[in-house]
Enzyme design. Structure first.
Site, PDB file in Angstrom:
ATOM      1  N   ASP A 264       0.870  -1.181   0.000  1.00  0.00           N
ATOM      2  CA  ASP A 264       0.000   0.000   0.000  1.00  0.00           C
ATOM      3  C   ASP A 264       0.903   1.225   0.000  1.00  0.00           C
ATOM      4  O   ASP A 264       1.347   1.659   1.047  1.00  0.00           O
ATOM      5  CB  ASP A 264      -0.910  -0.027   1.229  1.00  0.00           C
ATOM      6  CG  ASP A 264      -1.864   1.154   1.271  1.00  0.00           C
ATOM      7  OD1 ASP A 264      -1.834   1.987   0.352  1.00  0.00           O
ATOM      8  OD2 ASP A 264      -2.630   1.254   2.246  1.00  0.00           O
TER       9      ASP A 264
ATOM     10  N   GLU B 177      -0.960  10.480   0.634  1.00  0.00           N
ATOM     11  CA  GLU B 177      -2.302   9.877   0.623  1.00  0.00           C
ATOM     12  C   GLU B 177      -2.657   9.349   2.005  1.00  0.00           C
ATOM     13  O   GLU B 177      -3.780   9.498   2.475  1.00  0.00           O
ATOM     14  CB  GLU B 177      -2.343   8.734  -0.413  1.00  0.00           C
ATOM     15  CG  GLU B 177      -3.735   8.146  -0.647  1.00  0.00           C
ATOM     16  CD  GLU B 177      -4.068   6.924   0.193  1.00  0.00           C
ATOM     17  OE1 GLU B 177      -5.180   6.416   0.093  1.00  0.00           O
ATOM     18  OE2 GLU B 177      -3.216   6.485   0.994  1.00  0.00           O
TER      19      GLU B 177
ATOM     20  N   ASP C 104      -4.834   1.568  -6.387  1.00  0.00           N
ATOM     21  CA  ASP C 104      -4.481   1.387  -4.972  1.00  0.00           C
ATOM     22  C   ASP C 104      -4.750  -0.063  -4.592  1.00  0.00           C
ATOM     23  O   ASP C 104      -5.311  -0.825  -5.396  1.00  0.00           O
ATOM     24  CB  ASP C 104      -5.316   2.353  -4.097  1.00  0.00           C
ATOM     25  CG  ASP C 104      -4.616   2.721  -2.788  1.00  0.00           C
ATOM     26  OD1 ASP C 104      -3.894   1.880  -2.225  1.00  0.00           O
ATOM     27  OD2 ASP C 104      -4.803   3.867  -2.320  1.00  0.00           O
TER      28      ASP C 104
HETATM   29  C1  LIG Z   1      -7.630  -0.151   1.748  1.00  0.00           C
HETATM   30  C2  LIG Z   1      -7.460   1.320   1.488  1.00  0.00           C
HETATM   31  C3  LIG Z   1      -8.404   1.749   0.417  1.00  0.00           C
HETATM   32  C4  LIG Z   1      -6.003   1.602   1.136  1.00  0.00           C
HETATM   33  C5  LIG Z   1      -5.615   3.065   1.130  1.00  0.00           C
HETATM   34  N1  LIG Z   1      -4.316   3.281   0.572  1.00  0.00           N
HETATM   35  C6  LIG Z   1      -5.611   3.679   2.491  1.00  0.00           C
HETATM   36  O1  LIG Z   1      -5.092   3.127   3.445  1.00  0.00           O
HETATM   37  N2  LIG Z   1      -6.122   4.918   2.504  1.00  0.00           N
HETATM   38  C7  LIG Z   1      -6.189   5.824   3.545  1.00  0.00           C
HETATM   39  C8  LIG Z   1      -6.617   7.096   3.239  1.00  0.00           C
HETATM   40  C9  LIG Z   1      -6.690   8.074   4.200  1.00  0.00           C
HETATM   41  C10 LIG Z   1      -6.356   7.780   5.484  1.00  0.00           C
HETATM   42  N3  LIG Z   1      -6.444   8.813   6.475  1.00  0.00           N
HETATM   43  O2  LIG Z   1      -6.636   9.967   6.101  1.00  0.00           O
HETATM   44  O3  LIG Z   1      -6.340   8.494   7.653  1.00  0.00           O
HETATM   45  C11 LIG Z   1      -5.926   6.521   5.833  1.00  0.00           C
HETATM   46  C12 LIG Z   1      -5.842   5.530   4.836  1.00  0.00           C
END
Ligand SMILES: CC(C)C[C@H](N)C(=O)Nc1ccc([N+](=O)[O-])cc1
Length: 370
Positions: A186, A216, A239
């Site tokens: 990831d 991200e 992703d």
């Molecule tokens: C399984 C998910 C879709 C994978 C992704 N890369 C992810 O972990 N996104 C993500 C986005 C935003 C936050 N945040 O703002 O805390 C955490 C994880």
């Protein structure tokens, strides 16, 4: 079409190269050269914007519409937040780090001079842990990193300072068959898909932008500014997604399964608060997969989201979708994916970009009624 076996091996090499770089959110400059070297021979123009996004443009034969591909370069990690007198480091998370994934892990610290220092996250041995303490997962503020130093002075001499970053120290390895394990899949898996697809895309009518985004994991930040700058007609994010096809998970909660092909996202986020894929984009992605005989699965996940959800909100709105690589144990040092899913995700992304004609892109962006 490229031969699948050859593509899987190429993707193995590319993913190994990308995951061997340590670049948590905010420190993506550490992976810039690797990403640029994969893009520059295949692009008409490549640049790095002020936030650190790497953007490559492959001009289309017609122009007048554009497709933005986006995959994030950052990985989760830790900030060194305090150095104890006796040389142990205290840390705070960068992105979604669960304490239970940190226990007894090896980490690698990247210092400001670019030097790497190895460390371990230590805990009391079983011999002296009381039963009630053994059941409990310590909070991150209770954890520490042992780099072998005996004093704050030692730590400073090793070049480690508050504000340096650490990530899991884990090399990518093969498991049985086409399964591989490692850290930062990831989203280095999505990044590998985007880079390879961009290399393969030819005869595209529309301009295709490949954007390796920053930050991200800490709030979809790079995708927001890149989308504003590019103002694409349509966007596709690459992703990982949640594969929970392992013991202890009810079939109804096995959102995707390894080895069944890339996932085409329908919705994500808590109560679908992330992305709800634009219906025309969803139909188009499914049509392309079926025409090209690319195996795929449909995905609705109840947590987590991707760059697509922020790109979709750019200016007056951007129809957006996601091609996902199913991954087990996301945000751990032992993520697992299947190389078939990775290779098919490349082919699906390539064909989406080649088949997204200018007329179609302009039509779905705005339907003039009168
Ligand atoms: C399984 C998910 C879709 C994978 C992704 N890369 C992810 O972990 N996104 C993500 C986005 C935003 C936050 N945040 O703002 O805390 C955490 C994880």
């Amino acid at each position: 079409m490229v031969e699948l076996g050859k593509l899987k091996e190429e993707m193995y090499g590319l993913l190994q190269k990308l995951t061997s770089v340590h670049a948590p959110s905010g420190f993506e400059y550490l992976i810039h050269d690797t990403v640029i070297s994969e893009l520059e021979r295949h692009a008409d123009k490549v640049w790095v914007d002020s936030l650190g996004n790497v953007i490559a443009l492959k001009k289309g034969s017609k122009g007048g519409a554009s497709l933005m591909l986006a995959a994030h370069m950052d990985e989760i990690g830790l900030f060194v937040s305090y150095i104890e007198d006796d040389g142990f480091l205290r840390v705070t998370p960068i992105g979604g780090v669960l304490e239970r994934t940190l226990l007894h892990q090896r980490v690698v610290i990247v210092t400001r001079s670019g030097r790497t220092v190895k460390g371990v996250i230590g805990l009391k041995p079983p011999h002296v842990v009381k039963p009630e303490e053994a059941q409990k997962i310590p909070e991150i503020k209770e954890l520490f990193v042992d780099i072998g130093a005996s004093s704050r002075d030692d730590v400073e001499k090793m070049g480690v300072r508050v504000g340096d970053v650490a990530v899991f120290d884990r090399a990518m390895e093969r498991l049985a068959g086409d399964r591989v394990t490692g850290k930062a899949f990831d989203d280095r898996a999505g990044l590998a898909v985007m880079l390879k697809a961009f290399q393969l895309i030819e005869n595209n009518e529309a301009d295709v932008y490949a954007v390796a985004t920053v930050q991200e994991e800490v709030g979809l930040k790079g995708a927001r500014t890149a989308a504003f700058a590019i103002s694409p007609s349509v966007a596709i994010a690459l992703d990982v997604t949640i594969a929970s096809d392992f013991p202890g998970v009810a079939k109804s909660e096995q959102f995707t399964r390894l080895g069944r092909g890339p996932a085409i996202k329908i919705a994500d986020g808590r109560n679908a608060s992330g992305l709800i894929t634009h219906p025309e984009i969803l139909n188009f992605m499914v049509k392309v997969a079926e025409e090209e005989k690319i195996p795929y699965q449909l995905e609705v996940i109840p947590g987590g989201t991707t760059d697509a959800s922020i790109i979709a909100l750019n200016k007056e709105g951007v129809p957006a979708g996601v091609v996902s690589v199913p991954a087990r144990y996301i945000h751990s040092p032992t993520e697992v994916i299947d190389l078939n899913d990775l290779a098919y995700a490349v082919l699906l992304t390539e064909k989406i970009a080649e088949k997204a004609g200018v007329e179609w892109l302009n039509r779905i962006r705005m339907r003039v009624v009168k």
